[in-house]
Every structure is written in C-alpha cells, then in structure tokens.
Design a protein around this motif. Sequence first.
Motif, PDB file in Angstrom:
ATOM      1  N   THR A 183       4.002   0.105 -18.199  1.00 46.58           N
ATOM      2  CA  THR A 183       4.718  -0.503 -17.090  1.00 46.58           C
ATOM      3  C   THR A 183       5.817  -1.428 -17.610  1.00 46.58           C
ATOM      4  OG1 THR A 183       2.651  -0.492 -15.854  1.00 46.58           O
ATOM      5  CG2 THR A 183       4.428  -1.860 -14.974  1.00 46.58           C
ATOM      6  N   GLY A 201       4.608   6.758 -16.566  1.00 46.18           N
ATOM      7  CA  GLY A 201       4.865   5.338 -16.612  1.00 46.18           C
ATOM      8  C   GLY A 201       5.697   4.858 -15.447  1.00 46.18           C
ATOM      9  N   THR A 202       5.821   3.535 -15.388  1.00 50.16           N
ATOM     10  CA  THR A 202       6.489   2.899 -14.265  1.00 50.16           C
ATOM     11  C   THR A 202       7.590   1.980 -14.768  1.00 50.16           C
ATOM     12  OG1 THR A 202       4.428   2.850 -13.018  1.00 50.16           O
ATOM     13  CG2 THR A 202       6.148   1.334 -12.306  1.00 50.16           C
ATOM     14  N   TYR A 221       8.237   2.836   0.100  1.00 47.13           N
ATOM     15  CA  TYR A 221       6.902   2.400   0.513  1.00 47.13           C
ATOM     16  C   TYR A 221       6.544   1.114  -0.221  1.00 47.13           C
ATOM     17  CZ  TYR A 221       4.521   4.057  -3.795  1.00 47.13           C
ATOM     18  OH  TYR A 221       4.098   4.226  -5.074  1.00 47.13           O
ATOM     19  N   HIS A 222       5.418   0.566   0.135  1.00 45.83           N
ATOM     20  CA  HIS A 222       5.006  -0.590  -0.663  1.00 45.83           C
ATOM     21  C   HIS A 222       3.719  -0.281  -1.406  1.00 45.83           C
ATOM     22  CE1 HIS A 222       3.354  -1.312   3.353  1.00 45.83           C
ATOM     23  NE2 HIS A 222       2.377  -2.002   2.777  1.00 45.83           N
ATOM     24  N   PRO A 223       3.859  -0.048  -2.688  1.00 47.93           N
ATOM     25  CA  PRO A 223       2.703   0.350  -3.485  1.00 47.93           C
ATOM     26  C   PRO A 223       1.727  -0.813  -3.630  1.00 47.93           C
ATOM     27  CG  PRO A 223       4.791   0.642  -4.678  1.00 47.93           C
ATOM     28  CD  PRO A 223       5.072  -0.191  -3.491  1.00 47.93           C
ATOM     29  N   THR A 224       0.487  -0.535  -3.299  1.00 52.00           N
ATOM     30  CA  THR A 224      -0.530  -1.581  -3.362  1.00 52.00           C
ATOM     31  C   THR A 224      -0.671  -2.139  -4.777  1.00 52.00           C
ATOM     32  OG1 THR A 224      -1.699  -0.282  -1.725  1.00 52.00           O
ATOM     33  CG2 THR A 224      -2.903  -2.102  -2.742  1.00 52.00           C
ATOM     34  N   TYR A 225      -0.618  -1.217  -5.748  1.00 51.79           N
ATOM     35  CA  TYR A 225      -0.887  -1.685  -7.110  1.00 51.79           C
ATOM     36  C   TYR A 225       0.146  -2.681  -7.586  1.00 51.79           C
ATOM     37  CZ  TYR A 225       2.784   0.836  -9.561  1.00 51.79           C
ATOM     38  OH  TYR A 225       3.986   1.249 -10.027  1.00 51.79           O
ATOM     39  N   ARG A 227       1.262  -5.097  -6.040  1.00 50.40           N
ATOM     40  CA  ARG A 227       0.812  -6.446  -5.678  1.00 50.40           C
ATOM     41  C   ARG A 227      -0.008  -7.045  -6.804  1.00 50.40           C
ATOM     42  NH1 ARG A 227       1.017  -7.272   0.131  1.00 50.40           N
ATOM     43  NH2 ARG A 227      -0.373  -9.041  -0.266  1.00 50.40           N
ATOM     44  N   LEU A 228      -0.786  -6.202  -7.458  1.00 48.75           N
ATOM     45  CA  LEU A 228      -1.590  -6.697  -8.578  1.00 48.75           C
ATOM     46  C   LEU A 228      -0.680  -7.196  -9.697  1.00 48.75           C
ATOM     47  CD1 LEU A 228      -4.289  -3.896  -8.991  1.00 48.75           C
ATOM     48  CD2 LEU A 228      -4.496  -6.050  -7.759  1.00 48.75           C
ATOM     49  N   TYR A 229       0.317  -6.359 -10.018  1.00 44.32           N
ATOM     50  CA  TYR A 229       1.204  -6.718 -11.132  1.00 44.32           C
ATOM     51  C   TYR A 229       2.018  -7.966 -10.804  1.00 44.32           C
ATOM     52  CZ  TYR A 229       0.224  -2.631 -13.939  1.00 44.32           C
ATOM     53  OH  TYR A 229      -0.391  -1.720 -14.740  1.00 44.32           O
ATOM     54  N   THR A 231       1.405 -10.298  -8.663  1.00 44.49           N
ATOM     55  CA  THR A 231       0.535 -11.466  -8.626  1.00 44.49           C
ATOM     56  C   THR A 231       0.241 -11.949 -10.041  1.00 44.49           C
ATOM     57  OG1 THR A 231      -0.481 -10.528  -6.667  1.00 44.49           O
ATOM     58  CG2 THR A 231      -1.665 -12.317  -7.737  1.00 44.49           C
ATOM     59  N   TYR A 232       0.030 -10.943 -10.896  1.00 41.84           N
ATOM     60  CA  TYR A 232      -0.306 -11.248 -12.284  1.00 41.84           C
ATOM     61  C   TYR A 232       0.845 -11.969 -12.979  1.00 41.84           C
ATOM     62  CZ  TYR A 232      -2.031 -10.255 -17.036  1.00 41.84           C
ATOM     63  OH  TYR A 232      -2.480 -10.355 -18.323  1.00 41.84           O
ATOM     64  N   ARG A 251      10.893   4.920  -4.338  1.00 45.28           N
ATOM     65  CA  ARG A 251      10.223   5.560  -5.470  1.00 45.28           C
ATOM     66  C   ARG A 251      11.034   6.775  -5.899  1.00 45.28           C
ATOM     67  NH1 ARG A 251       6.243   9.342  -7.284  1.00 45.28           N
ATOM     68  NH2 ARG A 251       4.786   8.314  -8.704  1.00 45.28           N
ATOM     69  N   GLU A 263       7.852   7.163 -12.830  1.00 43.87           N
ATOM     70  CA  GLU A 263       8.440   6.672 -11.581  1.00 43.87           C
ATOM     71  C   GLU A 263       9.346   5.483 -11.870  1.00 43.87           C
ATOM     72  OE1 GLU A 263       5.441   5.128  -8.951  1.00 43.87           O
ATOM     73  OE2 GLU A 263       4.539   3.884 -10.494  1.00 43.87           O
TER      74      GLU A 263
END
Lengths: 269, 545, 115, 297, 456
Positions: A183, A201-202, A221-225, A227-229, A231-232, A251, A263
């Motif tokens: 990422t 990869g992203t 769209y808004h990818p849920t994952y 949010r994790l990154y 936030t991190y 995307r 992506e």
Amino acid sequence: MSLTLSLHTSPEVPVEADVISPDRLNNLNESALSALPVFHGNVQAKIGDFFKVQGQYNGEIRVEGDLSKVKHIGAGMTSGRLIVNGDVGAHLGAGMQGGKIIVDGNVADWAASEMTGGRIIIKGNAGHMLGSSIRGSATGITGGEIIVHGNARNEAGQAMRNGLIVIGGNSEDLTGVNMLSGTIIVLGKMGIRTGAGMKRGTILSMHDADLLSTFTYACTYHPTYLRLYLTYIKKLGFQIDDAKLSGNYERWAGDSIELNRGEILLYRN
Amino acid sequence: MVSATRIVNGKVYDPINNIDGVIRDICIEDGRIVESVPDSATRIEAQGMVIMPGGVDIHCHIAGPKVNAGRKLMPEDHRKDPYPGTAVTRSGSGGIVPSTFTTGYRYATMGYTTAMEAAVPPLSARHTLEELHDTPVIDKGFYVLLANNIFLQNLIKEGRQEEFQQAVAWWMNATRAYTPKLVNPGGDEPWKGKRNTNVHDIDEKVDGISPRQIIEAFVIAADKMNLPHPAHIHCNNLGHSGNYRTTLETMRTAGDKRLHIAHIQFNCYGGEVGKQPASKAAEIIEYINQHPNITCDVGQVMFGNALSMTADAPLAYMLRGINKNKWVNADTECESGCGIVPFTYQGHVYTHTLQWAIGLELFLLTENPWQVILSTDHPNGGSFMNYPKLIRLLMDRGFRRQEIARVNQKAIAKTMISDLDREYSLYEIAIITRAGPARALGLKNKGHLGPGADADITIHDEMEDKEMMFNAPRYVLKSGVHIIADHEFREDHTGRLLHITPEYDQKIEEVIQPFFESYYSVQFENYPIDKSYMHDNEVISTGST
Amino acid sequence: MSEKMILIPVRTTEQGTALNKGKLQEAYMLETSMVDVNTDDMERLGLQEGDKVRLSNEVGEVIVTCRGKKPDDLPQGLLAIPYGPPTTHLMDSETYGSGMPVSKHMEVVIEKVIV
Amino acid sequence: MKIKSTEIVDTFAEAFKMCGSRVIITAETREWAMAAAQSMTGFATSVIGCKCEAGIERELPADETPDQRHGVSVLLFAMNAEGVGKRLVERIGQCVMTCPTTACYNGLVSGTTVSVGDQLRYFGDGHQISKVLDNRRMWRIPVMDGEFLVEESFGVQEAVGGGNLLLLGKDQKATLRAASAATKAMHAVPGIILPFPNGVVRSGSKVGSKYKSLPASTNDAYCPTLRGSVNNSMVPLAVNCVMEIVIDGLDVKAVEECMRVGMYAAAKPGIKQITAGNYGGNLGQFHIHLHKTINGN
Amino acid sequence: MSENTRTIKNAVCTFCGCVCDDMELTVDLDEHRITKAKNACILGRSWFSEHVIEDRPIAAIGGKEVSFEEAVEESAQILTKAKFPIIYGLSEASVEAQREAVAIADYMRGSIDSTSSVCHGPTGMAFQGVGESTTTLGEVKNRADLVIFWGCNPAEAHPRLFTRYAVTTKGMFIPRGKKDRTVVLVDPRKTASAPVANIHIRPKPATDFEMIWALRALIKGKKVNASIEKVTGVPLETLQDLAERMKNCNFGVVFFGMGLTMGRGRYFNTGALFSMVTDLNEYTHFVVKPARGHGNVTGADQVLTWQTGYPFGVNFNLGYPRFNPGEFTAVDNLARDGADAAMFIASDPASNFPKAAVEQMKRIPVISLDTRRSVTSELAYVVFSTSAWGLNEHGTAYRMDDIPITLRPAFESPYPSDVVILSAIKNRVFELNIDKRSIGMSARSDIGKATLHASM
C-alpha cells in the motif's frame, strides 16, 4: 543516557557507515565505538574521525549533524531505535529488518530500499527510489513501514511487494511502478506514470492524477478498508479529516499490461 | 621462471597412468611433470593429502557474448557476492555468472585448471578470446557454433560433403576454436525465420534440411579431420518430455564414430511433449554403456540459482514462459541464436527434483566413468561452484540419502535413485573430473601426472567430508606455478588458449566469400581472427587422417 | 515577449562533422549555438531568422541564434539545438538515480535579445 | 444464606470448558450493524442443538471500532477451536457478508487463531484482495455494494459455557420480572453472553432421557407440575414457576461476576430461591459455588 | 598531396556505433592524413579527413610541458592520494585501453564510468530489469521486413544504418531491399530521417512511454483508455495499425536512440520498449537495437561487464566492484558526491556535462587523455596527447550490436597510444597501492565474501 554520535568533522567525500546501527554499536564503550571502521571514500577511517561518541547504548542511538554525505546509516538494522537529527545521505535503512529509524531532516536516494521490516519515519523529504529495489532486482520492500512527512521523488515504492509507504506531501513520477503488492498512500499529488506495470497493490492519492491508458475506471465508492489505514496514519501524526475518512474515491484498476489486479484510488469528495 | 618443485608423501590418484592412491613423489620442472628434479627443488610436503591432476571442465559457459549478457543481466546477483582483490589477484564479482577474473580464480580455488567454453558464435569468437584473456589461471578453449550456420547447411543440402569439411576446417582456423559445437541443429531457421517456431524431430525437414543430416555431416567431418574432440552436440528437443528418443536417434546417427553429447541429463526425459516427464536415464546410459564411441557430460542440475544461457533460443523462450522472468534473445546473423533466462531449481518442484535425480542416475548407472563426465553445464544447471557438493553426492551414500529425503518425493519415486547404492571412489572422481574429460578432449598433456604432462596439480587435505575436501585444495599448481598455497593466492597466472588448426584447402575461401559478402554485415577479410588476440596459446594437433 | 517552451538537444550532421574538426573550432561552436524554432512561433514572438534569443531556466541561460523551421518539420512550442556547450549550460545535474542528467525535454523560457 | 428475602442455595453451577471468540461487526449505521449481529447470533442457543452458542456482547460506539463506524460485539462459543472456526465461517459468511455495508473484525487477541477471512475470500472468485496493516491481514471481497472487509483470522481462547442460575418464584409473573431484571444487569458484564431468547430459558434440561435417541430431556426435578410425580423434585412448596439463565463467558471470572450480578438483581420479592444446575460435579470442569460467588465480592 | 600514398582496404570507421569495416582509405604518408575514404558516409568522411596530428606536447602538467614519465608519475600520485577518484570516458578508446582503465580503477579503488551513463546507460538499466530480444545487424539486413526507428535520427547520427544494415540494403530474405521493408519513424520532429519512412508517427515530446504502454496493451488485446490520443497526440487508430503491423510482420526490429534514454522516464522508456518487443515475440520474431555511438562505447560496456560484472557506473572504494547508476556514475560523482580527482579518457565531459559537474572539475586535479585539444584538456592539470585509436593504433572496437571489429590503422602518430599511457599509469598505481591490497586472502570459496555492506 542514550548513545549519541555528533558529527564533528564533515567528510570531504561520502562516508559509508552502515556500522551506525543498533546491531553494531550495542555493548561497546565509547572508545571501542569510536574505533569502529567506516569508509571515507576508499580510505578506511574510524567513527571517531567524524563523530564525537557519547553515552552508552540503551536501545537508542542519536546521530546529529549534517549527514548528507554519510551513507548507509541504519542499513540492515534488526532492532532498536535510531534517531537522526539532520539531513542524511543515501541508502538510509537499506535492507532494514526491524526496529525504528526517525529522521528529523531530509534523506537522500534509496532510503529503505529492499526493507523487510521495521519502521522508518522521515520528517522532511525523501529522495528518489524511496523503498525501492536495488538495480536488477524485481522485488523492492517486502515489509515494514516507511512514513514520510514531506515529499518523495521518483519511483517511491518501486517493485514493492508488501508493507506500507505513506507520503505526507507529494510524490513525483512512477510512484509504485512495478508494484507487486502493498500500500502506498500519498496525501499530496503524484507525478505521472503512477503504478506503471503494477501487478497488485494499492496506490492512494488525495488528489487527481494523470493515469496511464492501461488503467480502467471502475467506480466511485468508499472502501471500508481505507478507514483502517487512514485511522492508522492519523495516529502517526498525519492530518486526516472526516471527509477523507468517509469520502468517496475513484477506483482505477490496472495495470492491464500486467495482472490488472492493482488499484489506484483517487479521492473525489 | 618457475623453479622446480617436488611434491612428496602425497597419495596420488592418476587414472590415466593407473595409479590409484599410491604414495609417490611428483616432480615438476618448467611447467611440466618430469621424472625427477634436483634436490634444490622446492618441496611441498603432502603427507595426509591427496594429489590429483588439475580438474578439466569439458562443458561450461564462462566467456563470450551470451555469458557477458548474462553477467550484465544480473547486478542483483553480483551484489550479494563481491570478490575482493588481493595483492596478486584482481577483484571482481561473483554470483551465478562471475566476472572473468573471479571465474578463473574460483575455478583455481576448486582445483580446476582447464575449462572449455561450450558455445560461441563464430562472429563473436573475437569477443570470447578477449574475455578468455582476462580469465586468469586456467587453460581454456571454446567450441564454435556451426550447426545452424546457413552457409554450411547449404553445402549439406547440396550434398557437398567434401567442401563442407573444408569449410568447417576453415571456420575452426578463422575462429581459433577447439571443436565444432552443434546446438539444436536446424532449429535456428524456424526460430528466426518462421516466427519463433522450432524443429521437433530429428528427421523433420525445415527448408530442405533435417537435424539428422546436419549431425551426420559434422560427425563425418570431425572423424575425417581426426579432431581431438569430436562434434559436441546439444541435442534437439532439449528439456522437453519424451526427448530421450531424440537423444538415442542422435547417438545412433553417429554410428560407431565419435560424438560427445553435452549435458545429457537434459535429454533423458520420458513422457509426451508437455506432459508426464519421467526418467529415461537407464535407457540412455544403457546405450552409452554399449557404445564406447560416445562420451557425454552430465549437466547435473543443482538446487538453487541458475542462469539458463543457451544458443537454443526456443528453449530459453520456453523457460521464460514458465517463470516470466527477464529474458534475453540474441540472434547472430547466419550463424546462431541465443537465449538467456534466470532460473532457480527448487527441491520441492517435481520437475526440478526429477532432473536432479536423473543426473545422479546417469552417474551412478554408468559402467564406464570415462564416458560420463562431471558438469553442471555451468551456469545452466547451477554454478560450477557446486562441483564439490556434487562430488560428495556421488561419494557419500549417506549424504545422498539425506539430500534425497529433502526434495520432492513424488519425483524421487519415479526414479531409481533411492535404490542406487554406488559410491564413487577418489579414483573414479579423478576420472570424471580430470582424466575422462582430458581424454575426451584429446588433451594428451592434461588429466594425468605422468612425465610430460602439464604440471596442473591439486593437492587436497584428505577429509571425510568430500565437499569440504574438494571445495578447497590446500595447494593448486598451474603449469608448475604455485597459484595457491595453504589456501591462499600466491601468484597470478594467465593460462593458455587451447585451439586446433586443422588443414584445409584455401580454395574454399572462394566458395565462402561470395556468400559472406551477400549476407554478413562485416567484411570477409575482417572476419578471421588475427594473431594479436592469441596471447598464450597451444595448438592441439589434429593428427593426420 | 517571452514564452515557455520545450528544448530538445539533437544530433545534426553538421554538428557531427564539425566535431571532427575539433570542439574548440568555430564550426562546432557555430552549429551548437543554433536553435531551431517553429516559424509560427517565431512570428508570434516577433523573431526573424538569425535573431539572437535568450534561453533560460533554473540552471542557467544561454544566447543562441534563431533558425526557422517549417511548422510541419518542428511542432510549435518545441526548440531544437545540436548538442554542445549551450545545451549543457541549461542542463540540471539531477539524474533521478540513473546517472543521466536532464538532457532532453528541458523547460526553458525563450525571449528575444534586444541588441 | 439470603439476599433480601431470597434464599441462595448452597450449591454450585457446573460449567463446561468451551472455546470462545469475539467478532466485531461494523456498518454504516447502527441498525445495519445490529441487523448483521442479530442474524449471526440467531439459532445459537445451545451447542447441542445449534453447534454453537452465540450472542451479542454489546454495542460499540464508533470510536471503539477499528474502522471508526458503529459496531456490535458478538461472542461465539463452540466446544473446540475447529468448531468455532467452522461456525464463524458459516455465520459471518451467511449473516455478515450478506448484510449491506458491514465489515467484520477479530475482537480477541490470542495466540490461537482460526481462519475465517482466509476461507471466505474464495467467494471473491479470484478478485479478492488482501491487505496487511499492523501485522493483521484483511481480505477485501468485492460485493455488490462495494467490498466486504473481513479479517483473515480470528482469535479463539478457552472459555466457559453453561454457567447458570435457576430462579424459583412464586408465580410466572414474578419469576419473569426477576429474570428480566437479572438479564438486564448481567448483560452489562463484559465478556459474557446469555445465549437464550432474551437471556432466559424455561426448558431447562437434564442429561439423558427414557427415549434412547434423545441425549437430554426436560429437567423434571424443577418442573413445578411434576412435584408430585417424581421422586427427586427440587421445587419447594409455594414455588410455581422456575426459570433459568445460562451464561457463556470468555473466562470463568466473567461468568462468576455475571452470576453474582444476576443473583442480586433477581433477588426480588416473589423469588423464593436462587439455585444452580449441576450434575453432581462429575461432568463440568468449572464449579461456581453460589455462596462463594456472593462472598467473593 | 604527395605521391607517397597507400591504400588500406577494409579499414574501420569508429566515428559512430555502426563501426563500418568496409572503408577504403587513401593515406598520404608524408602529410599524415587520410585523403580519401571510399564507402564512408558524410560523418565518416569528416572523421577520416579531419584527423590531423596536432602539434602539442606529449604531456603537460599545469600547462607546462613535461616528460611522459613525469606525467605518468604525477597522474599515479593524484589518483592514489585521492579518496574518491573517478575515471570517465572510454568511448573513443579501444578495448585494450579500456581494460587498462578498469585495472587502474580497481587498483586505485575509485569509480569508473563510461559515456554510456549519459547516453545509453538507461538502456543498460532497462536490460537489467527486463532483458532484451536483440540481434546483430546482419540479421536485420537479411530478414527485417518491418523496421522502426524510435527517437533516433540515423540520417544524421548513423547514416549507414540505412544503407548498409537496415533499410536500402538487400538481404537473404529481403531480395529487393527497401521495397521489401516497411519503415516506421517515431519522432515529434520531421527530421532528416523522415523521408526514408513509409509511416511517420509524431507523438508529443516526452510521451514515448505512454505510447509504448498503449501499444503493449493493444498487442496483448487489452483495453486502452481513449485518453491516449490526448496524451500522445497520436490517434488510437494509428496505434492499432502499428500494433497490427508489428504482430503480423515476419521479422521486426526497433532501433531507438536518445529520444528515449534521455527523456523523462529514462530507463523506463527503454524498458517499456524492451518489454513491448518481448511481448511481440509471442506472435512473431521481433528484436530491438539501441542505435549506439560514439565509437566504442559498446566495448566499454562489454569490458566493464566482464571485468567487474557491471556495464558502467562501477565503484571500487571497498576493494571490489559495486554498481549503482545515480550514485557511482560520473555526473553524480562530480556534482553531488564531490569526486576529488578525475581522469578523463578520450572524452570531453567539460563540454557536455551539466554545469555543476563542470564546476567540480575545476576544483580538483584532472588528468586528460585526448587526441586533440578539448574543453576538458583545457581545464585539466595533467594532459596527455594521444595517438588516435583506429586511425593510428591497432585494437578492437565493438559495434552497436556487440560485434567486435579489429581496427586497421592508417598511419603512425608521434604520440603514444591510450594503451601505453594507461598501462604505465596502471603499473605505477598498482605499486603505490599495494599495501591497500590484502596479501594472502583466503582462496577458500566459502570465505572471502565481504561482510561489510552485507545489505548493499
């Protein structure tokens, strides 16, 4: 008191000092440390020729001064903390396996190349080939985290296979080129040819970007994952507002020449 | 000048002279082995040590355009294996294709003092000579690629065997080569001229010529010219399942004339094209056991990094399809093709283990070790640096079992490797690494320790672990020069070029020149290699018909 | 009047042959200080054949002589100068980790030199 | 021993070793997260009949979830790790992945894990993408509303199932009121669930049956209607209704705490006795003595 | 012109990378010049005719004439005292001279780089990344029915590429020469090479990568975003047509030049092209060829590779070769890392390096070897005048297709050759540095791997 190396004599030509690493400086007293070898150009010199050594290693090393001609600091390190105050030369943390490097300054090219683990935090800017492979190799970093608060130049994350690269400012051309996985988050703008040849990869940017014709728009769209990154990295000190956290991203899938499994995400609103 | 040397108290293994582990002195003067030397001679105390002639590598890829391309291709590999210089040696880099200096020094470090580069397009012979000049210590020569030479093929097609033989002789002289090399005969034209196809059968005709016709022509010409080493062939269909039939047919084509099959392991596969590869080592070795006119080198596959580099361009392309790695193709006008692909042999992979086991089967099934020579087809089956380990695999049954247990068991079950208890003796090792290749090459002064032989000698501490033992001889002498003593480099040495100069009728040039002027991109007069490239050299005589 | 354009250092036969006479010779100096400019661009910038123009960027500036090229031969916004001292004066030493400095497609500002 | 007017019988609840996991479900809204959680914990009352026991532990505010959205924490128990793994794959696959906007994270740090996302990813038919952050691997499975994000593996740990309280009341109304009060209080204890409907079970059971095919049958000793029919009736006079609360917890302390809170909340007028079910102490690994539990605090 | 002439047949022109070996030179032995060069192109003719023996001291230090030996001693001392010396150039030198130069770099423990790094260095880097399908020029002559020139201008840089090797020449399967070939030119400008092309594609400058990338996708039958026309200025149909032509030819070749290597993207441009050609081999036989020059720059790549493992940008600071373009290449060594001494062999970096690098040259001792005065020799501290390789000296040059050609000198020069000078410096540098080199390094193959920079 942690171990401190303060530059007292600026090298005339590059000094290669992979010896400045917790693994190598552990368990030595000041005089033994000062006597450790470094290469000053083609001359074998000692740490003491350039650095004043003070204190005892207690899990942390501080290096101070204009280190822009000192290369390979922290290369291959496996544990401990290395705190660098000042600009630093090429190959910082190259092949790093673990531990933490914090640089309060700018770093030159090839920082964190072929890193496998640990974390490097750069408060200033990074050079070219941040977290890349070394020439000829098809694999760049395979793990770890590279956190740059400033800008990075060409080929950030080239051939990256795993891990996380965050660039708080802008990146230049070929961000994530030939990426295999992992990422890359660029909060600023990216140059051209982002993700060329990427397999998986992203790559995320908070700005629009000119993408190659082999990337295909998928959706917004808004990818849920994410949010994790986000936030991190927020916890790592980056400013991420709520709009970005819950916002929409374009995307783009690619690179169609390769696996087309990568992506590029571009923030929209 | 090199002074005289006497090596005393060592156990001598010299198969050509039927000496099997006898303690005796070896005397050296002026680079040669002699009956005796004055007492003032330098003495080497070799008590508890094994003395052998220097190793002879009959088939490796160490110099020339494809080797240099392979070298250039792999900076990531060199980086991990730097080779520092010393007061007497140049620095370099290692890895699967070391730099020229490192190549020479590392051969010497293993006790090898002669090596033959096995595939050079004539047009690049000059380049090869330049690299060999920079390859220290060892004596060396090269085989020149002639089987896909369009001019020669035209002569064969037209049935002009006599002119063909003259032309081959001309080419040997023009390039300063050691013997003709045949790689995938007839396979270049379909590759270059027919959109990357290949020839699939020894009797398949492409543009009016079949591989068998080409092989036959070379076998006869080499025989007539009485070349010290016969035609050296990389068979058609190399690497493909079911290719053992092609190999048998290739050997049959030679009749009772001499023929050397290169890296034969890659040509011992059963099954059908593209599926169910199986071992046919037993069938192949049975034929060889019954035909003393055939020699072969094994081309053992060793697990780890390799670099496939071959004049068999379609083969390299096939390998590239497997691993999608970086790929080099290089055509040489009118003469040859070439392909290069980095490759890694892995123990858990079925086919890789099968290949590994087939190589070992060949060694262990042979009735006559003089016919079956040790090689890894460096760097195709793995680096020549694997030789010590390979020697241990042959000498040490227990070690072999351990290694067998670590690899793909399905593949192992398809071979008889688990049932073969043979252990090579030091005498037999001396045959497959020294005496055998020297004899196969027709090098009368190499591979043995009798008077008149080149003083290329290795002295090893006798050790239980044969890999350790052959990894690092204590002394290495090249042409009598003490290159390595106590495991340290003491002197540098340039080594000689070994080549042949078969006679030919100069009129053949009149036949070659018009073709040349039409289809080559260099001038005919600039093609043959002049003396300035020869440096130290030795002509190996072809003898008269 | 000035404008941003893309400069491409190029090879020319004249540069090649002049090279053989010697780099310190006039022929080489002359050939390597000629800039090809699209004639439409020239007209817009008020330039005549043979006019001196100043090319500048962050690295440096040079004064070279205008040579008109038909719009079909050289697209607008593009400048070409045979390799030589003037082009290197505009060259950044940054190599992007490649050893190759910025030697093509350099962004420069072109303006007429008023004598 | 008494709490107010309710007698606490000097006995113990016999609880069993189980294997437990915690699942964090998040969604765009509280409702969708809850919908997934309820679906996932449905038909999960008894491991005997449902192969697992599951329930909602609590709702999570956005700032407590990994992705900063509304969440629900679910606990799921089975007899062993393998069982937990299988049930998680089934239930997350059928009830969470299917539910709009959700994501699903492991909520239990443990040395032992079972693979969940690693199994579910195949639903992606090759289009699934893995992401590793902070040493945790997540799978992104493309679905029609975007992506379903699920963690590759979930922690499991030894847990306790079958903690219980029996409330013996004077009538159904009073008993139900006490049971409701108890479950409400007990839900607040972290690390536990009450797997039965609204936390209460009326069909308490004993091991075995006169019918060979049944492993368990009605707990006749506590059926008021059978007080005159069976020899071993435990129903005192004036008790006309018995209800049971079953507790599963991630550790025995949580179950004890839960039972303690439950006893205090249930000790209301009209509840004659609070007791617990056991099998003589030979079957379950955990014996939670009611008196000790009360005294323990 | 005197009567005292001789003719040299099959002589070799080393001006550009074509290294044509069919020159027929007429040499005036009194005047020491070549009066006629039959078969030479315009560049070759000037290469031969302009070569005169300049009247210069054999060697000079600080502008003062000195003996050869003094200059050798001074050079060896400079290179030995330096901590970060570099050797650069090598393109107009024979293989024999290049060998000596690498040996000096090894003994002095400095950097060595050739003009490759500012020419086709990015091509070498692309090669290391993805490999290359290539050929000798004769196969192009014999077989190529589709010839593409991309970002190069052979008419002005390699004139005989057209006539001798790739376009008008007739070959084994190309009996009618140009009539049997389709020639495509890719260049934003209408260069002197344009008339030879059947198809001229004119992308916007610096969009080669985008264009090649789109072609790769089209070759593989993948979708290409319509934005490609806007980006490159080339219509999608044109690209589709080119992709089809490439897939359907019998033997295709792409020649490319510095339009790719020097442009934004550098080795990614060339790497993209190599990858495209590799892709095409799925359908037909296709090769790619850098149109290289000057002289023997290809040979420099070869020699450096066989001696060190790496083609250019090699550093010996630690006693063994290391490679890293961008770090050990000449421009970077000078402009960024502050090389403290330099030896320039047969090249003129002072006239073609970026300003910052030239500034550094002015600060440090520079040794120059050149056949004639140049900007570099003007600023050098030690200056050797050399004979001209090929014209005055024997030796070997590699053609752009890696074919080595033996040189046939025309007349003698009063100046020593590069080989002689470098060999003398090498011997002296070796003596001066012997204590840096360990004596008795272990010859065991399991030892001797440097532990320093294990991570490098």
